[in-house]
Every structure is written in structure tokens, then in C-alpha cells.
Design an enzyme around this catalytic site. Structure first.
Site, PDB file in Angstrom:
ATOM      1  N   LYS A 180       9.175  50.533 -14.755  1.00  0.00           N
ATOM      2  CA  LYS A 180      10.324  49.677 -14.479  1.00  0.00           C
ATOM      3  C   LYS A 180       9.907  48.233 -14.733  1.00  0.00           C
ATOM      4  O   LYS A 180       9.179  47.632 -13.945  1.00  0.00           O
ATOM      5  CB  LYS A 180      10.831  49.819 -13.041  1.00  0.00           C
ATOM      6  CG  LYS A 180      12.271  49.240 -12.914  1.00  0.00           C
ATOM      7  CD  LYS A 180      12.547  48.599 -11.568  1.00  0.00           C
ATOM      8  CE  LYS A 180      12.057  47.198 -11.409  1.00  0.00           C
ATOM      9  NZ  LYS A 180      12.789  46.180 -12.229  1.00  0.00           N
ATOM     10  N   GLU A 255      -1.665  43.714  -8.050  1.00  0.00           N
ATOM     11  CA  GLU A 255      -2.093  42.375  -8.437  1.00  0.00           C
ATOM     12  C   GLU A 255      -0.962  41.451  -8.038  1.00  0.00           C
ATOM     13  O   GLU A 255       0.134  41.505  -8.605  1.00  0.00           O
ATOM     14  CB  GLU A 255      -2.368  42.316  -9.940  1.00  0.00           C
ATOM     15  CG  GLU A 255      -3.072  41.041 -10.368  1.00  0.00           C
ATOM     16  CD  GLU A 255      -2.192  40.135 -11.188  1.00  0.00           C
ATOM     17  OE1 GLU A 255      -1.723  39.110 -10.638  1.00  0.00           O
ATOM     18  OE2 GLU A 255      -1.964  40.440 -12.362  1.00  0.00           O
ATOM     19  N   GLY A 257       0.230  37.509  -5.860  1.00  0.00           N
ATOM     20  CA  GLY A 257       0.291  36.076  -6.135  1.00  0.00           C
ATOM     21  C   GLY A 257      -1.074  35.414  -6.147  1.00  0.00           C
ATOM     22  O   GLY A 257      -2.084  35.980  -5.733  1.00  0.00           O
ATOM     23  N   CYS A 289      -0.019  34.045 -12.455  1.00  0.00           N
ATOM     24  CA  CYS A 289      -0.649  34.329 -11.156  1.00  0.00           C
ATOM     25  C   CYS A 289      -2.075  33.810 -11.088  1.00  0.00           C
ATOM     26  O   CYS A 289      -2.548  33.408 -10.033  1.00  0.00           O
ATOM     27  CB  CYS A 289      -0.643  35.830 -10.873  1.00  0.00           C
ATOM     28  SG  CYS A 289       0.985  36.542 -10.601  1.00  0.00           S
ATOM     29  N   GLU A 387       2.321  29.238  -3.339  1.00  0.00           N
ATOM     30  CA  GLU A 387       2.362  29.465  -4.781  1.00  0.00           C
ATOM     31  C   GLU A 387       3.669  28.918  -5.359  1.00  0.00           C
ATOM     32  O   GLU A 387       4.753  29.410  -5.050  1.00  0.00           O
ATOM     33  CB  GLU A 387       2.254  30.961  -5.081  1.00  0.00           C
ATOM     34  CG  GLU A 387       2.206  31.281  -6.562  1.00  0.00           C
ATOM     35  CD  GLU A 387       2.134  32.769  -6.842  1.00  0.00           C
ATOM     36  OE1 GLU A 387       1.440  33.158  -7.792  1.00  0.00           O
ATOM     37  OE2 GLU A 387       2.782  33.550  -6.102  1.00  0.00           O
TER      38      GLU A 387
END
Length: 484
Positions: A180, A255, A257, A289, A387
């Protein structure tokens, strides 16, 4: 295969193109102009169920897992060849979909995607077990087996690369996949479905469902037919993914931020350091990231480096991603642009000084933001600690090595970090102390599929790339044969 073949934007299930069960569709927007370029099918729970069932049938039937590792590797090598043969089309799709410069798409996205499949093709040959020496009168050995159906959920910023980093090792190990992609950037995922089929991947082994996270993503995450989840995205969503998968005891790699610090010591080669600094925060328009949005500078060179950045950063070419000279393109969407604006406004309220940038760039109706450098913020500022995911750099001074390490480790994240120094002993010493999955010395974003990548703390767990990646897509079975 050409972009025209995927223009209708259908789902790819069981080797066939099909509309969503309820006929729903969603728009794909060109972020450089803010205009709709096409629509794609918006999958619902029924579509996800069909995709998972297709992947399950293919796995249980052994059409892929039953092949030797060498044969799977041969097909994955062909995938890499097809990516290179169709490099122009893939680069154009990625540039149109994400808004990244076309030159970057060629040099980074397409090149690395091909390298990824090539790397995992080679690893498919090396799924070996071992014989164990025991005091029993028995032959004991281990073997590595695929997990089954893998749900690969990928984000908007590097659609092609991050899909390959999951699909590649999953296929190398003998699994089947339901992918997806991010709802904003689905085009290269659909194109790759066709390339994988052309390379010889059997029908049902890779399925692609486009749609939203709350509907298609959630249905995929909760489906009982999924054996493992591979996710890249925000830390907030990652917590939900981990908790939901944990209820069903499904293994997860994530995996998440990042908010990496780039440390510049007084002995650094400033000319080289400036190049690494700028690359670390403007690469992919800061939607990265593993970017380096926090710059920590030895106080003795702090003012000098700020002056250099004030002159250099405004000269970085920002503009139409179709222009080969463009280095920084638009943000991937309006919501991402607004988030950056909100953080820069917050920086002003928190006493930050805008050294350069700090505003939108009005260009062709696109979602552009000028690369921005901010000084004079305290370490507890939200702009420093959170972030931002845009082309924004905060700059903080430090007085000694211990303070630099403490500042670098002071956020909840731990994906990447950087050290700029000519002192080799210091480089190794500081790298050992940094809480990050990867540390770059005297550059930034040096990546290769042979080098494992992943985070610690709020940046996730598990590793992508390298032989370590295959550990996440296999399980070990022990066999003990009595010799009595």
C-alpha cells in the site's frame, strides 16, 4: 510498459488490473503546480481482502517460495534491468508525483531502486542454515524460511526506493507481498507492479492497493492473513502500527521519524562541511527522515559558519522539478507546506532569528518554500525538538565535545547523525556515543544497499538493507535428527 498503461489507476491484484469494488477513486496532484494530473482507485476493505487472499494463495501454492533462491535471484536481477531500461519513465513519474527534481529522480531514486533489487537478488542465493555441534547423538541443523504474506506500507517522500527496500528482501526470502503506497504518491508503485510482472514474478506474488491510510492501510494492518508488517512513516502512526500488529503477535519492522543532528567541530574543513550541511537539510526539500535539520556548531566557528550559510543557502536553485538545474522542488502537498509555515512562525514566537528564507515561494501555483536557516533558539524549543520535515535548519552553538554529544542525543529520535571533523580519533569517539542507527562522517546521506539502515528510540526498530534485512523476512527452523 508506459505511463499510459497505468493512467486509469487501477488496483493490481492477482496479476490483474481492476477497479475498486465500490468504484471509488482519488486524485493525484502535481505539487509543482497544484493541479490534478490523474485519479487512481481508492481501495476499501474488500479490495484489501482480495489482495491478501491473492498473496496467500500464491504463497501457499509455492509459486514463488517453491522456487530456488537462485531462480528468485535471477528474476529480481531482471527487475533491476527493467528499472534501468525504463529509467526515464520512472523518473518522470516520481518527479510528477512527489515534486522532486528530475535530475534527483534519475541520480538517486531510480538508480538506488535498481541497485536495491540487484543487491537482494544476490542475497537470495545466500539464505543458508547451519549445522550445530551438540553433545546429543543427533544431527542438528537450522534452516531459514519465509514468513508468508508481507504488508508493505510506504510513505510519500521516496515512493520508489522505500517500496524496493521492502519488496526486494521480502521476495528474495520467498514471501509474497501486498503493497500500500502513500495515497499522495501512488504512481511509481503501480508502474513497478507491471515491471515486476514483466520480469517474471508470478501472479499474486506482488499486489498493489492504492488508497488512504485510515481505510486501506488499516484494513491491511488488521488483516488476519498478513504475517508480517514492514512500515515506513511517522512515529505517531508507527506507534499505532506496532500496537495493532502486537495484538496479533505479528512481527514488524519500522523506519520512523528523524531529527538528526549534524555536528561541526572547530577543526572541520568548513568548505566541505557547508556542502554536507546544505545537502542534509534541503535534499528532497527536507522531506527526508534521515535529513539533518539540526546543526550543532563549535562556538569558535559559529558566527563564521552562520555568515557562510546566509550567503550560500539563498543561492540554492529552487524551482520547477522538470528543470535539470533545479536542486530544491516543491513540498509534496499543501498540508506539508502549511506544517513548515507553522513551525517557522513558531520559531519567530520562540525568539528565533531567521537568517535566510522563512517564507513561501510563489511559483506556478506550486507548494514551494524557501530553504530556511534559523538561529538563537533554545534546545527545548519545539522547533528544535520536533520533526519539521521541510527545508528548515536550526543552528545551535556548543562549547565542548560532551555538550555536542548531549545536544545531539537530546531529542526522542535516533535515525541518523553526522560529524564534521578532520580529527580521526574524535570522529570514531563521537560516533560511538551518538544514539543513531547510522553516523556519517564528513558528508551526509552516503547510502548503499549493502549498508544496513534503521533507527533507535522513537525512530523505530529493525534494519533495512544489507544482509541484516533478510533476518526480518525469514524465521529460523531447527531440525534435530536422532542418530541412535
Amino acid at each position: 510498459m508506459s505511463p499510459i498503461e497505468i493512467e486509469p489507476g487501477r488496483l493490481f491484484v492477482g496479476g490483474q488490473w481492476r477497479e475498486a469494488a465500490d468504484g471509488a477513486r482519488t486524485e493525484v496532484v502535481d505539487p509543482s503546480r497544484g493541479t490534478v494530473v490523474t485519479t487512481v482507485a481508492e481501495a476499501g476493505a474488500a479490495d484489501v481482502d482480495a489482495a491478501v487472499r491473492s498473496a496467500r494463495e500464491a504463497f501457499d501454492g509455492g509459486t514463488w517460495s517453491g522456487l530456488s533462491g537462485r531462480e528468485r535471484g535471477r528474476i529480481l536481477h531482471r527487475v533491476a534491468e527493467l528499472i534501468r531500461e525504463n529509467a526515464d519513465e520512472l523518473a518522470q513519474l516520481e518527479s510528477l508525483d512527489v515534486g522532486k527534481p528530475i535530475s534527483l529522480c534519475h541520480a538517486v531514486d531510480v538508480t538506488n531502486a535498481a541497485n536495491d533489487y540487484e543487491h537482494f537478488a544476490a542475497l537470495a542465493h545466500s539464505l543458508d542454515g547451519s549445522v550445530r555441534n551438540t553433545p546429543m547423538n543427533a544431527l542438528a541443523y537450522t534452516k531459514r524460511e519465509p514468513l508468508g504474506v508481507v504488508a508493505a506500507i510506504t510513505p510519500f517522500n521516496f515512493p520508489l526506493i522505500l517500496a524496493g527496500s521492502k519488496i526486494g528482501p521480502a521476495l528474495a526470502a520467498g514471501n509474497t507481498v501486498v503493497h500500500k503506497p502513500a495515497d499522495e504518491t501512488p504512481l511509481s508503485a503501480l508502474y513497478m507492479a507491471g515491471l515486476l510482472q514483466r520480469a517474471g514474478v508470478p501472479d499474486g506474488v506482488v499486489n498493489v492497493v492504492t488508497g488512504t491510510g485510515p481505510v486501506a492501510g488499516e484494513a491491511l494492518l488488521r488483516h488476519r492473513g498478513v504475517d508480517k508488517v514492514a512500515f515506513t512513516g511517522s512515529t505517531a502512526i508507527g506507534r499505532h502500527v506496532a500496537a495493532t500488529a502486537g495484538e496479533a503477535l505479528k512481527p514488524v519492522t519500522m523506519e520512523l521519524g528523524g531529527n538528526a543532528a549534524n555536528i561541526v567541530f572547530e577543526d572541520a574543513d568548513l568548505e566541505k562541511a557547508v556542502g554536507a550541511i546544505i545537502k542534509a537539510f534541503v535534499f528532497n526539500t527536507g522531506q527526508f527522515c534521515m535529513g539533518g535539520p539540526r546543526l550543532l556548531v563549535a562556538r569558535s566557528v559559529h558566527s563564521t559558519l552562520l555568515s557562510i550559510l546566509a550567503d550560500a543557502v539563498p543561492g540554492v536553485p529552487v524551482g520547477d522539478p522538470r528543470d535539470p538545474g533545479t536542486v530544491v522542488g516543491p513540498m509534496a502537498g499543501e498540508k506539508h507546506l502549511k506544517k513548515v509555515e507553522e513551525y517557522v512562525d513558531l520559531a519567530r514566537k520562540e525568539g528565533g532569528r531567521i537568517v535566510c528564507g522563512g517564507e513561501r515561494l510563489d511559483l506556478d501555483g506550486g507548494f514551494y518554500y524557501k530553504p530556511t536557516v534559523i538561529a538563537d533558539l533554545s534546545n527545548d524549543s519545539r522547533v528544535v525538538q520536533e520533526e519539521i520535515f521541510g527545508p528548515v535548519l536550526t543552528v545551535q552553538p556548543f562549547d565542548n565535545e560532551d555538550e555536542a554529544v548531549a545536544l545531539a542525543n537530546s531529542t526522542p529520535y535516533g535515525l541518523a547523525s553526522g560529524v564534521q571533523t578532520t580529527n580521526l580519533a574524535r570522529a570514531h569517539r563521537v560516533a560511538d556515543r551518538l544514539q543513531a542507527g547510522i553516523v556519517w562522517v564528513n558528508d551526509w546521506a552516503m547510502l548503499d544497499p549493502a549498508v544496513p539502515f534503521g533507527g533507535v528510540k522513537d525512530s523505530g526498530y529493525g534494519r533495512e538493507y544489507g544482509p541484516e534485512a533478510l533476518d526480518a523476512y525469514t524465521r529460523v527452523k531447527s531440525v534435530v535428527v536422532s542418530l541412535d
